[in-house]
Design a protein around this motif. Sequence first.
Motif, short mmCIF file in Angstrom:
data_model
loop_
_atom_site.label_atom_id
_atom_site.label_comp_id
_atom_site.label_asym_id
_atom_site.label_seq_id
_atom_site.Cartn_x
_atom_site.Cartn_y
_atom_site.Cartn_z
N GLY A 1 0.78 -1.22 0.00
CA GLY A 1 0.00 0.00 0.00
C GLY A 1 0.82 1.28 0.00
O GLY A 1 0.29 2.36 0.22
N TYR A 2 2.12 1.14 -0.24
CA TYR A 2 2.98 2.32 -0.27
C TYR A 2 2.91 2.97 -1.63
O TYR A 2 2.48 2.36 -2.61
CB TYR A 2 4.43 1.93 0.02
N GLU A 3 3.32 4.23 -1.71
CA GLU A 3 3.44 4.90 -2.99
C GLU A 3 4.82 5.53 -3.08
O GLU A 3 5.38 5.96 -2.07
CB GLU A 3 2.36 5.95 -3.18
N LYS A 4 5.35 5.55 -4.28
CA LYS A 4 6.68 6.10 -4.49
C LYS A 4 6.60 7.61 -4.40
O LYS A 4 5.76 8.24 -5.05
CB LYS A 4 7.23 5.67 -5.85
N TYR B 1 -2.22 11.91 3.98
CA TYR B 1 -2.33 10.80 4.94
C TYR B 1 -3.16 11.22 6.15
O TYR B 1 -4.07 10.50 6.57
CB TYR B 1 -0.94 10.36 5.38
N ILE B 2 -2.88 12.39 6.68
CA ILE B 2 -3.63 12.88 7.85
C ILE B 2 -5.11 13.01 7.52
O ILE B 2 -5.97 12.63 8.31
CB ILE B 2 -3.06 14.24 8.34
N SER B 3 -5.42 13.53 6.34
CA SER B 3 -6.83 13.68 5.97
C SER B 3 -7.52 12.33 5.82
O SER B 3 -8.74 12.24 6.06
CB SER B 3 -6.96 14.49 4.68
N LEU B 4 -6.78 11.28 5.47
CA LEU B 4 -7.39 9.95 5.32
C LEU B 4 -7.70 9.30 6.67
O LEU B 4 -8.67 8.56 6.78
CB LEU B 4 -6.46 9.03 4.53
#
Length: 52
Positions: A24-27, A47-50
């Motif tokens: 689930g990582y993104e480059k 990330y915080i908003s998710l």
Amino acid sequence: MSDFDVKEKRFEQDIEEYLIAEGGYEKGDPRKFDRKLALDTETFLRYISLIM
């Protein structure tokens, strides 16, 4: 380049590919990385908003 360097580089690529495909990582984009903050602010805020 020594054989070790080539193998190490390939090992790092394999880890990165696995984490992107399965973890689930993104480059990240190195141009967006703020060295002063040691942070990619855009990715961090997304990330915080998710999680909220």
